[in-house]
Design an enzyme around this catalytic site. Structure first.
Site, PDB file in Angstrom:
ATOM      1  N   HIS A   1       0.857  -1.058  -0.213  1.00  0.00           N
ATOM      2  CA  HIS A   1      -0.136   0.012   0.094  1.00  0.00           C
ATOM      3  C   HIS A   1       0.939   1.120  -0.090  1.00  0.00           C
ATOM      4  O   HIS A   1       0.370   2.269  -0.523  1.00  0.00           O
ATOM      5  CB  HIS A   1      -1.025  -0.091   1.145  1.00  0.00           C
ATOM      6  CG  HIS A   1      -0.223   0.346   2.566  1.00  0.00           C
ATOM      7  ND1 HIS A   1       0.045  -0.656   3.377  1.00  0.00           N
ATOM      8  CD2 HIS A   1      -0.054   1.590   3.059  1.00  0.00           C
ATOM      9  CE1 HIS A   1       0.458  -0.193   4.478  1.00  0.00           C
ATOM     10  NE2 HIS A   1       0.477   1.171   4.292  1.00  0.00           N
TER      11      HIS A   1
ATOM     12  N   ASP B   1       0.343  -7.615   1.495  1.00  0.00           N
ATOM     13  CA  ASP B   1       0.471  -6.283   1.717  1.00  0.00           C
ATOM     14  C   ASP B   1       1.997  -6.024   1.763  1.00  0.00           C
ATOM     15  O   ASP B   1       2.560  -5.295   2.423  1.00  0.00           O
ATOM     16  CB  ASP B   1      -0.139  -5.547   2.661  1.00  0.00           C
ATOM     17  CG  ASP B   1      -0.261  -4.000   2.605  1.00  0.00           C
ATOM     18  OD1 ASP B   1       0.433  -3.576   1.509  1.00  0.00           O
ATOM     19  OD2 ASP B   1      -0.719  -3.447   3.426  1.00  0.00           O
TER      20      ASP B   1
ATOM     21  N   SER C   1       4.713   2.411   7.744  1.00  0.00           N
ATOM     22  CA  SER C   1       4.487   1.508   6.898  1.00  0.00           C
ATOM     23  C   SER C   1       5.677   0.858   6.140  1.00  0.00           C
ATOM     24  O   SER C   1       6.448   1.708   5.535  1.00  0.00           O
ATOM     25  CB  SER C   1       3.267   1.908   6.031  1.00  0.00           C
ATOM     26  OG  SER C   1       2.170   1.652   6.555  1.00  0.00           O
TER      27      SER C   1
END
Length: 351
Positions: A166, A197, A271
């Protein structure tokens, strides 16, 4: 799996960071504004057990270490070196001693305004010089990009960076800022696993040495871990941030077997960053947190993709990677941060 999570679980925050900061126009809250520091004397103390042949002190986030301050010879063990920094240089400094045996001791992000005494103790192996990459030119961020977001990645093999899918989804251009301050461009296509992910980026130019994944023993609940990355870029300082916590659970949201729940606090921008054990080995990839604004009486619930799942993804991609047993003495969080630092990059997604 995570795509479905996005549709059905609005309380899950994926930790890429949209620029500018949280306030209109990227303004810094008054409470975070720092008054101009005073040029007070600072003492750098050598507690490493051996003489230091070089001392470097630079403002945190600087790409290089500058010149050697020891113009009168080595700094003996337990001796101090007086330093009077420029008042305009700020309060946060990175300090390094190069020792007589070639090792180095580093203290990063030291607030010399609050504590004008920096003591350096532990020493790590000297970092080898990066391989030459004469044909790779540095990239430049596009100041005219319509939309920019940021995340974190870390080197898992020569010129290969692992991050969350993402973080790089829908990007027209992806840049990585390395630990030594260079901007390198990712070369498409990226290899992705949307269910986990995760994404592997090809970033020529030697973005850093590869981190080692933990080969064993199995991760247990309650183990201490360190998250390393670039949260809230544009609001906080440009240097990476370290948070320490524990493995809370061996499964993620709704019993996801591919995730850990962790207490190491993370924010948008974390992230794709490494989650490391206390020997500096990767045990996970930071991915998301619960939104405490939407889930009452819940705070600091964070998740990371398990290191085993990430290793399986790398094997499927045909990418060799390094592993090591975590069977020795635990390091300090600062030492683990030093290991992560040279291999962790800021990722800039331009659309």
């Amino acid at each position: 799996m995570l795509a479905a999570m996005r549709r059905t679980l609005p309380t899950l925050i994926l930790l890429s960071c949209l620029l500018p900061g949280a306030l209109p126009g990227g303004a810094i809250p008054p409470a975070l504004a720092q008054a101009a520091p005073q040029a007070e004397p600072v003492r750098i103390i050598n507690r490493t057990g051996q003489p230091a042949t070089a001392l470097h002190a630079v403002r945190s986030g600087r790409a290089d270490w500058g010149g050697n301050l020891l113009n009168r010879g080595p700094l003996p063990n337990n001796a101090g070196f007086p330093m009077r920094p420029n008042a305009e240089a700020g309060c946060r400094f990175d300090v390094r001693l190069v020792l007589a045996d070639g090792r180095e001791s580093i203290a990063r992000n030291q607030d010399i305004c609050a504590t004008p005494r920096v003591e350096l103790y532990s020493a790590s192996a000297a970092m080898p010089a990066p391989a030459a990459t004469p044909n790779v030119a540095q990239a430049r961020p596009n100041a005219q990009a319509r939309r920019v977001s940021t995340g974190t990645g870390f080197v898992v093999a020569p010129d290969r960076v692992l991050t969350n899918q993402h973080v790089v989804d829908g990007c027209d251009r992806i840049l990585a800022r390395t630990a030594d301050g260079r901007w390198l461009a990712a070369v498409p296509p990226a290899q992705v696993d949307r269910a986990l992910d995760l994404s592997i980026l090809n970033i020529p130019g030697n973005p850093g040495p590869a981190l080692e994944f933990r080969a064993g023993p199995a991760v247990r609940r309650g183990e201490s871990v360190v998250a390393y990355g670039f949260p809230l870029t544009g609001l906080l300082s440009a240097d990476p941030k370290l948070t320490r916590g524990e493995i809370n659970a061996l499964a993620g949201l709704r019993n996801d077997p591919n995730n850990y729940q962790i207490s190491a606090e993370v924010q948008p921008g974390n992230s794709g960053g490494p989650l490391l054990d206390m020997q500096g080995h990767v045990v996970g990839v930071v991915v998301a947190k619960l939104d405490s604004r939407r889930v009452q009486n819940v705070d600091n619930v964070n998740f990371a993709v398990k290191g085993e799942a990430a290793q399986a993804f790398l094997r499927r991609a045909g990418l060799p990677f390094r592993t090591a047993q975590s069977s020795g003495t635990d390091r300090s969080a600062a030492d683990v941060g030093d290991i992560a630092h040279r291999s962790t990059v800021l990722l800039r997604c331009e659309r």
